[in-house]
Design an enzyme around this catalytic site. Structure first.
Site, PDB file in Angstrom:
ATOM      1  N   GLU A 164       0.697  -1.007   0.423  1.00  0.00           N
ATOM      2  CA  GLU A 164       0.352  -0.172  -0.067  1.00  0.00           C
ATOM      3  C   GLU A 164       1.056   1.116   0.087  1.00  0.00           C
ATOM      4  OE1 GLU A 164      -0.787  -2.322   2.765  1.00  0.00           O
ATOM      5  OE2 GLU A 164      -3.037  -2.697   1.963  1.00  0.00           O
ATOM      6  N   ASN A 171       1.782  10.277  -1.877  1.00  0.00           N
ATOM      7  CA  ASN A 171       3.325   9.681  -1.961  1.00  0.00           C
ATOM      8  C   ASN A 171       4.302   9.857  -2.757  1.00  0.00           C
ATOM      9  OD1 ASN A 171       6.575   8.958  -1.103  1.00  0.00           O
ATOM     10  ND2 ASN A 171       5.398   7.568   0.313  1.00  0.00           N
ATOM     11  N   TYR A 184       8.144   2.517  -7.101  1.00  0.00           N
ATOM     12  CA  TYR A 184       7.715   1.211  -7.545  1.00  0.00           C
ATOM     13  C   TYR A 184       6.962   0.649  -8.834  1.00  0.00           C
ATOM     14  CZ  TYR A 184       6.548   1.407  -2.235  1.00  0.00           C
ATOM     15  OH  TYR A 184       6.944   2.021  -0.721  1.00  0.00           O
TER      16      TYR A 184
HETATM   17  C1  LIG Z   1      10.289   6.593  -1.228  1.00  0.00           C
HETATM   18  C2  LIG Z   1      12.067   6.102  -1.446  1.00  0.00           C
HETATM   19  C3  LIG Z   1      12.591   4.572  -0.269  1.00  0.00           C
HETATM   20  C4  LIG Z   1      12.046   6.102  -1.898  1.00  0.00           C
HETATM   21  O1  LIG Z   1      13.783   5.705  -2.488  1.00  0.00           O
HETATM   22  P1  LIG Z   1      14.290   7.112  -3.576  1.00  0.00           P
HETATM   23  O2  LIG Z   1      16.041   6.831  -2.514  1.00  0.00           O
HETATM   24  O3  LIG Z   1      14.543   8.103  -2.807  1.00  0.00           O
HETATM   25  O4  LIG Z   1      13.977   6.641  -4.601  1.00  0.00           O
HETATM   26  P2  LIG Z   1      14.648   7.451  -6.142  1.00  0.00           P
HETATM   27  O5  LIG Z   1      15.875   8.248  -6.307  1.00  0.00           O
HETATM   28  O6  LIG Z   1      14.434   6.056  -6.488  1.00  0.00           O
HETATM   29  O7  LIG Z   1      13.262   8.065  -6.890  1.00  0.00           O
HETATM   30  C5  LIG Z   1      11.932   7.709  -7.528  1.00  0.00           C
HETATM   31  C6  LIG Z   1      11.912   8.663  -8.390  1.00  0.00           C
HETATM   32  O8  LIG Z   1      11.368   9.439  -7.895  1.00  0.00           O
HETATM   33  C7  LIG Z   1      12.319  10.514  -8.076  1.00  0.00           C
HETATM   34  N1  LIG Z   1      12.348  11.474  -7.359  1.00  0.00           N
HETATM   35  C8  LIG Z   1      13.206  11.043  -6.346  1.00  0.00           C
HETATM   36  N2  LIG Z   1      12.746  12.280  -5.262  1.00  0.00           N
HETATM   37  C9  LIG Z   1      11.824  13.402  -6.274  1.00  0.00           C
HETATM   38  C10 LIG Z   1      11.143  14.446  -5.055  1.00  0.00           C
HETATM   39  N3  LIG Z   1      11.864  14.224  -4.585  1.00  0.00           N
HETATM   40  N4  LIG Z   1      10.718  15.135  -6.365  1.00  0.00           N
HETATM   41  C11 LIG Z   1      10.113  14.273  -7.676  1.00  0.00           C
HETATM   42  N5  LIG Z   1      10.619  13.426  -7.640  1.00  0.00           N
HETATM   43  C12 LIG Z   1      11.234  12.479  -7.469  1.00  0.00           C
HETATM   44  C13 LIG Z   1      13.255  10.525  -9.228  1.00  0.00           C
HETATM   45  O9  LIG Z   1      13.713  11.375  -9.832  1.00  0.00           O
HETATM   46  C14 LIG Z   1      12.857   8.696  -9.622  1.00  0.00           C
HETATM   47  O10 LIG Z   1      12.169   8.998 -10.676  1.00  0.00           O
HETATM   48  P3  LIG Z   1      13.482   8.485 -12.149  1.00  0.00           P
HETATM   49  O11 LIG Z   1      14.199   7.286 -11.501  1.00  0.00           O
HETATM   50  O12 LIG Z   1      12.478   9.086 -13.201  1.00  0.00           O
HETATM   51  O13 LIG Z   1      14.433   9.652 -11.669  1.00  0.00           O
HETATM   52  C15 LIG Z   1      12.285   7.155   0.100  1.00  0.00           C
HETATM   53  O14 LIG Z   1      11.995   8.634  -0.947  1.00  0.00           O
HETATM   54  C16 LIG Z   1      11.672   7.119   1.259  1.00  0.00           C
HETATM   55  O15 LIG Z   1      12.433   6.539   2.064  1.00  0.00           O
HETATM   56  N6  LIG Z   1      10.888   7.652   2.220  1.00  0.00           N
HETATM   57  C17 LIG Z   1      10.397   7.959   3.074  1.00  0.00           C
HETATM   58  C18 LIG Z   1       9.878   7.189   3.015  1.00  0.00           C
HETATM   59  C19 LIG Z   1       8.790   6.367   2.943  1.00  0.00           C
HETATM   60  O16 LIG Z   1       7.998   7.254   1.577  1.00  0.00           O
HETATM   61  N7  LIG Z   1       8.311   5.241   2.020  1.00  0.00           N
HETATM   62  C20 LIG Z   1       7.518   4.126   1.622  1.00  0.00           C
HETATM   63  C21 LIG Z   1       6.730   3.872   1.725  1.00  0.00           C
HETATM   64  S1  LIG Z   1       5.033   3.019   0.436  1.00  0.00           S
END
Ligand SMILES: CC(C)(COP(=O)(O)OP(=O)(O)OC[C@H]1O[C@@H](n2cnc3c(N)ncnc32)[C@H](O)[C@@H]1OP(=O)(O)O)[C@@H](O)C(=O)NCCC(=O)NCCS
Length: 145
Positions: free
Chosen positions: A98, A103, A110
């Site tokens: 989920e 987000n 995903y």
């Molecule tokens: C969700 C999470 C695990 C994603 O990991 P991440 O390493 O930050 O993600 P990525 O760097 O692989 O980015 C994923 C995509 O989002 C984009 N993105 C990353 N940060 C961004 C931001 N601040 N604003 C807009 N887009 C963004 C990236 O460009 C990428 O897209 P692309 O491959 O087309 O360039 C991480 O952000 C996190 O820990 N978030 C907080 C906890 C959370 O929300 N967990 C999920 C619960 S369901």
């Protein structure tokens, strides 16, 4: 994850607005030796973790997070690939999760990792009132040549 990882884990978990886990919730998973509770370290610094529950041949991803210093660098993809490999090795054929509809970073990640939307859970997140998008990924077992 072991009890030694809890302090750093809770520091990261404290930064999430979507149903953050308590110390007891992590402790319960450690005590029952859940093989789906994994931490990632770089030069001994805990940078992220995930937790899934295995239910029959399905995995339910309950939690995934990266330290804020390590977000937006593509490491989320590494974690999700590791999740997929781990599930495949455990004979899992479907991963469910989920994610809050707001987000956008997680949803984008995903989708890139092969998850598709299969439903909505209304007002799933009590703190924010957000709906959750239910997503799934089917895992194809490697066919034996
Ligand atoms: C969700 C999470 C695990 C994603 O990991 P991440 O390493 O930050 O993600 P990525 O760097 O692989 O980015 C994923 C995509 O989002 C984009 N993105 C990353 N940060 C961004 C931001 N601040 N604003 C807009 N887009 C963004 C990236 O460009 C990428 O897209 P692309 O491959 O087309 O360039 C991480 O952000 C996190 O820990 N978030 C907080 C906890 C959370 O929300 N967990 C999920 C619960 S369901």
């Amino acid at each position: 994850m072991t009890e030694d990882d809890l302090r750093e884990t809770l520091e990261i978990e404290g930064t999430t607005i979507y149903s953050p886990w308590s110390r007891d919730m992590f402790l319960r998973e450690i005590e029952r030796q859940n093989p789906g509770l994994i931490v990632f370290r770089v030069e001994n610094r805990l940078i992220g973790y995930f937790c899934f529950w295995k239910v029959m041949d399905e995995a339910h991803l309950m939690n995934v997070s990266l330290h804020s210093d390590f977000r937006g660098k593509g490491l989320g993809r590494f974690l999700m690939n590791y999740l997929g490999d781990t599930c495949e090795q455990m004979g899992i054929s479907r991963i469910l999760l989920e994610v809050a509809e707001t987000n956008h970073v997680a949803i984008k990640l995903y989708k890139k990792c092969g998850f598709v939307k299969v439903g909505i859970r209304k007002r799933f997140y009590e703190q924010t009132g957000d709906d959750a998008i239910l997503m799934e990924k089917l895992i194809q077992a490697h066919s034996v040549p």
